[in-house]
Design a protein around this motif. Structure first.
Motif, short mmCIF file in Angstrom:
data_model
loop_
_atom_site.label_atom_id
_atom_site.label_comp_id
_atom_site.label_asym_id
_atom_site.label_seq_id
_atom_site.Cartn_x
_atom_site.Cartn_y
_atom_site.Cartn_z
N MET A 109 5.98 -68.51 -24.02
CA MET A 109 5.00 -69.43 -23.46
C MET A 109 3.59 -68.92 -23.70
N ALA B 297 6.08 -85.97 -22.73
CA ALA B 297 6.56 -85.32 -21.50
C ALA B 297 7.17 -86.34 -20.55
N LEU C 204 16.80 -81.37 -28.10
CA LEU C 204 15.94 -80.21 -28.28
C LEU C 204 16.13 -79.57 -29.66
N TRP D 32 13.00 -79.18 -32.13
CA TRP D 32 12.57 -77.92 -32.75
C TRP D 32 12.49 -78.08 -34.27
N LEU E 242 21.80 -74.61 -21.60
CA LEU E 242 21.41 -75.14 -22.91
C LEU E 242 21.25 -74.01 -23.92
N ILE E 243 20.58 -72.97 -23.49
CA ILE E 243 20.31 -71.87 -24.41
C ILE E 243 21.61 -71.22 -24.85
N LEU F 170 18.10 -70.20 -29.90
CA LEU F 170 16.67 -69.98 -29.69
C LEU F 170 15.84 -71.24 -29.92
N GLY F 171 16.10 -71.93 -31.01
CA GLY F 171 15.25 -73.06 -31.39
C GLY F 171 15.08 -74.09 -30.30
N PRO F 172 16.16 -74.61 -29.80
CA PRO F 172 16.02 -75.59 -28.72
C PRO F 172 15.32 -75.00 -27.48
N LEU G 199 12.94 -72.92 -27.54
CA LEU G 199 11.51 -72.96 -27.84
C LEU G 199 10.98 -74.39 -27.71
N ALA G 200 11.76 -75.35 -28.13
CA ALA G 200 11.34 -76.74 -27.98
C ALA G 200 11.18 -77.08 -26.51
N LEU G 201 12.09 -76.56 -25.70
CA LEU G 201 11.99 -76.80 -24.26
C LEU G 201 10.71 -76.21 -23.70
N LEU G 202 10.38 -75.00 -24.11
CA LEU G 202 9.16 -74.38 -23.62
C LEU G 202 7.94 -75.17 -24.07
N LEU G 203 8.00 -75.69 -25.27
CA LEU G 203 6.90 -76.51 -25.76
C LEU G 203 6.72 -77.75 -24.88
N ILE G 204 7.83 -78.37 -24.53
CA ILE G 204 7.75 -79.57 -23.69
C ILE G 204 7.26 -79.21 -22.29
N LEU G 205 7.68 -78.04 -21.80
CA LEU G 205 7.20 -77.61 -20.48
C LEU G 205 5.68 -77.51 -20.45
N ALA G 206 5.11 -77.05 -21.56
CA ALA G 206 3.65 -76.94 -21.62
C ALA G 206 2.99 -78.31 -21.59
N LEU G 207 3.75 -79.34 -21.93
CA LEU G 207 3.19 -80.69 -21.88
C LEU G 207 3.40 -81.33 -20.51
N VAL G 208 4.51 -80.98 -19.87
CA VAL G 208 4.86 -81.58 -18.58
C VAL G 208 3.75 -81.38 -17.56
#
Lengths: 363, 523
Positions: free
Chosen positions: A230, A272, A349, A353, B396-397, B402-404, B406-415
């Motif tokens: 993050m 989102a 997801l 990615w 999920l992980i 890893l890839g998904p 990371l996508a989840l973390l990316l979406i969290l930054a948008l949420v």
């Protein structure tokens, strides 16, 4: 409701200073104390802005790792009044201030040693004055007066966080103040975003208990790796904010947000929202919209900084696995048991990615 | 199954009477005189109606349509004999069997037919609800609303329900009801109806006096103490009453004490709970992440001082001199701690002016101020999520890698950039005006003002009249209000319909937390 949480809301509906909503804490009012007075007429409700008058709420527990702050208040005053109103968090770490005199408002948002400050005029006589300030750890800080943006700054306290221990309201009124109807705060609201609040928000939508299967060491390791990832994402986001937006004050001829910034923001929020709809099972078509909007958002960022974007993807992919095999072992049975529910999310997801690796393009 | 007759007999046998010394006519006069003004948003599609309307309106609309157009409204169900299209509305059993439909839908509410798992539905979708119940034009007769030209309610007058509950009597009823079901072998089989109970507030009355007590105070003990205290207040002789109160307090074990504030609230105050019944909540039409559901019961509450109402009952105080003490609203879920409360001015004229509420667009939450309201959440955040990934993310992980993640973390930054949902209220829609409802034969006020009607549920027992009980002999009329099942067919995590549940406990908790409660020496 979103990821942000309310810390304090007071609307001064009657003569009871404790009639407010807040996270647990202790309210102190000076000089009148906590005495409940008969409900005054509508024009006399609110917190009197005068020398020596303060309202303080000390939170029982410190609210740490705050990466977003949204504070606002409303002042009712007479045009001939000179009024100052301020809202302070954690002493003077974070402050929202308004000075009102002769139709001009000087407004400020202080964040540690950094600040926004501007003047706004004219303030229509006889109407309430509402000031709102918002900051996010990606460095964006906004000031609004009566719902209109009056100042914007990127790059403020980038990557920073605060600890919020208490809240204080205070003010002054100067020469010309009408004793019969002194200026008052009529509504105060503070909302906070903690670093882990988005995770908690999503967790409510798909409650699957698994965290208690982890040893403390595994939990710590996973959390550390999550934060590292993050951190990389946030650093890139903050840099993108600097590229796509400009400092702006009311009256400037340029716009604060480039067309690309507007497009990216709208796509990001939409992605989102669609993800939330998808995760909560409310809309089967949300899946495609998540990917579409995410693609737009990532495409804007990639186009603005192709090398930075590529470096981000490489850095993320170079991270160690989020979960080590020995930590994953106790989770695996739970994951398999919920595979039917998790499968569509996992597929989304995966595709997201792949799209991210391709800079937002379809793969 | 719920059996209204059986529940009525129980109430009569035990002399339950939720309005204390007040007769039903006095309750009605009080509820009418102090009825607040309601202001609706100009874009509001669904306005408060009577429960009977959700049964009558679908039938009437269907009858008005040519046969070829009726199938679109009919509800398809699987039956042992195959797929069948039923006329709306339906009353379904918990197993999904059709207990009643169309013009005979109310048969599904007959004694022994429905349980608290039953469901009323007219289609569980916005399209059907809009067609049957929604406003079709504005006051000016155009399709789209605007400030000053609001949508014209499909059904007039606006219906507001009211129920008066003396709090001591409500708690007594709650405790004895529970005790009867525990002691009666068949009691558990008899469902509560929606009029009853839901005043389990005993936890508010006791707190520990020192370090954490090793022995918790059982609910049964709390209830026993409270029951004895409530019964003590019914004793006519003050000395006997005080002695009995002290004896009841002596039952509180060492390490615990009575919470004075809660006891004062129960002892000295009375609620009039006003209810607004809607065919549909279409909040999601205005806020992306909001919910929607068929059937919606919202409302607000006026608090009165008990002594004033006792004087009203005795004829020594007029209705207009029983000035309400506090007004409380109902905003989304109680757990969000967003309900508003306002101590009203003591002057009757000023209190009257302050009895003004705004109804939010789509969600129908009630507010004491106009304009936008952040739908905020004061749930305790301080002990949640110390840096932990949620269980589903971990799963999920494990499943994907890893890839998904990371996508989840990316979406969290948008949420975190999603702005809060808002409730919108407005001064530019229809309004009911405050005070008593207009006479049925009175003309419509005109402009943005609409007539209202008040439906006061009879919960009174006239002393000495064995036929008067909390159902007041009006079983047929009360069957709708008492229906314990859900008033809609939505059943997902986010979009879910609910039964009509009393908010007495909710309002009580809010009043104890934030109200201006007269303190007194505990006896």
């Amino acid at each position: 409701m979103g990821a942000w949480t309310s810390a304090f809301l007071h609307q001064f509906l009657d003569g009871n200073p404790a009639n407010c909503r807040a996270l647990p804490g202790t309210l102190t009012v000076v000089p009148d104390g906590m005495a409940v007075v008969p409900t005054p007429p509508p024009g006399e409700r609110g917190f009197k802005l005068a020398n020596g008058h303060t309202l303080h709420h000390g939170f029982d527990q410190m609210i740490g790792d705050v990466i977003g702050i949204d504070a606002q208040f409303q002042v009712d005053f007479n045009p001939q009044d000179r009024v100052s109103a301020r809202l302070d968090l954690s002493g003077h770490d974070i402050s929202l201030l308004a000075d009102l005199m002769q139709g001009v408002a000087r407004v400020q948002l202080h964040l540690g040693s950094e600040q926004l400050a501007t003047s706004v005029e004219p303030i229509p006589p006889g109407s309430p004055f509402r000031l709102r300030g918002r900051w996010h750890t990606h460095g964006q800080a906004h000031l609004w007066v009566n719902g209109a943006l009056v100042q914007y700054r990127p790059g403020l306290v980038v990557g920073g966080s605060f600890s919020v221990t208490d809240l204080r309201l205070s003010g002054r009124s100067g020469n010309g103040t009408t004793a019969a109807s002194p200026p008052r705060l009529r509504a105060v609201s503070v909302k906070l975003l903690r670093r882990d609040d988005p995770i908690g928000y999503l967790d409510e939508l798909l409650p699957i208990p698994a965290g208690d299967q982890l040893t403390p060491e595994c939990a710590r390791r996973i959390a550390d790796r999550q934060r590292e990832a993050m951190g990389l994402i946030r650093a890139f986001m903050a840099a993108s904010v600097m590229r796509l937006t400009r400092a702006w004050s009311e009256g400037d001829t340029h716009e604060p947000f480039s067309p690309e910034a507007v497009r990216a923001h709208e796509a990001a929020v939409a992605a989102a929202r669609e993800f939330v709809l998808f995760l909560s099972g409310r809309d089967d078509d949300a899946r495609d919209r998540v990917l579409d909007r995410l693609g737009v958002f990532l495409g804007v960022l990639e186009e603005a900084d192709p090398q930075g974007y590529a470096d981000l993807v490489a850095a993320l992919e170079a991270l160690p696995p989020t979960i080590d095999p020995e930590c994953a072992a106790p989770i695996d049975p739970i994951a398999q048991a919920h595979a039917e529910r998790l499968g569509p999310v996992a597929a989304l997801l995966e595709e997201a990615w792949m799209k991210a690796r391709a800079g937002g393009s379809d793969v | 199954m719920f059996d209204l007759e059986a529940n009525a007999r129980f109430a009569r046998d035990r002399g339950h009477n939720l309005t204390g010394p007040l007769e039903h006519e006095q309750v009605s006069a009080l509820a009418a005189h102090w009825l607040p003004e309601l202001r609706f948003h100009e874009a509001e599609l669904f306005h408060p109606i009577a429960p009977a309307t959700v049964f009558d309106a679908p039938t009437a609309l269907l009858a008005s349509l040519p046969e070829g157009a009726r199938d679109a409204l009919r509800l398809l169900r699987s039956t042992p004999t195959g797929e069948v299209r039923f006329d709306p509305p339906l009353v379904l059993s918990g197993a999904g069997d059709v207990l009643g439909n169309g013009a005979a839908a109310r048969d599904g509410l007959a004694a022994g037919a429905a349980s608290d798992e039953a469901i009323y539905t007219h289609g569980a979708n916005l399209s059907a609800s809009r067609q049957i119940f929604g406003a079709s034009t504005t006051i000016a007769g155009v399709p789209n609303p605007s400030p000053g030209d609001p949508r014209n309610p499909r059904f007039r007058p606006i219906i507001i329900g009211a129920e008066l509950r003396m709090l001591r009597e409500a708690l007594k009823h709650e405790i004895e009801l529970d005790a009867s079901r525990e002691n009666d072998p068949g009691g558990d089989e008899r469902d509560l109806d929606a009029l009853w109970g839901r005043f389990a507030v005993e936890d508010l009355f006791f707190r520990e006096t020192g370090p954490s007590n090793l022995l918790p105070l059982p609910t049964a003990t709390k209830r026993a103490v409270l029951q004895r205290m409530v019964l003590a207040l019914e004793l006519a002789d003050p000395q006997e009453r005080d002695a009995e109160l002290l004896a009841a307090r002596a039952l509180i074990p060492f390490g615990w004490e009575l919470v004075e504030r809660s006891w004062s609230a129960l002892r000295n105050y009375v609620f009039i709970e006003y209810s607004l019944f809607y065919a549909y909540n279409d909040y999601a039409s205005y806020e992306t992440l909001a919910n929607e559901h068929e059937g919606d019961v919202e409302g607000f509450c006026l608090v009165f001082e008990r002594t004033q109402l006792e004087e009203l009952a005795a004829g020594t105080r007029a209705v207009e001199d029983c000035v309400p003490h506090t007004v409380m609203t109902s905003v989304h879920e109680e757990a969000n701690d967003n309900d508003q409360l306002k101590r009203l001015p003591q002057d009757a004229a000023r209190a009257r002016d302050d009895l003004l509420l705004w109804v939010a667009l789509g969600s129908h939450a009630t507010y004491l101020t106009p304009g936008p309201h952040d739908v905020v959440d004061f749930e305790d955040i301080l002990t949640d999520y110390p840096g932990e990934l949620p269980g589903w993310a971990l799963g999920l992980i494990v499943l994907t890698g890893l890839g998904p993640a990371l996508a989840l973390l990316l979406i969290l930054a948008l949420v975190e950039h999603i702005t809060d949902s808002e409730d919108q209220t407005s001064d530019n829609g229809i309004g009911t005006g405050g005070g008593p409802p207009e006479a049925p034969e009175a003309p419509e006020p005109g402009g943005l003002a609409v007539k209202k009607a008040l439906d006061v549920i009879p919960l009174s027992n006239v002393l000495g009249n064995a036929d008067q009980n909390i159902y007041n002999g009006e079983i047929a009329r009360l069957a709708l209000r008492a229906f314990p099942g859900k008033w809609g067919g939505h059943d997902s995590l986010v979009n879910h319909s609910s039964p009509w549940e009393n908010k007495t406990a909710r309002y009580f908790r809010n009043f104890v937390s934030y109200g201006d409660i007269r303190a007194e020496v505990i006896l």
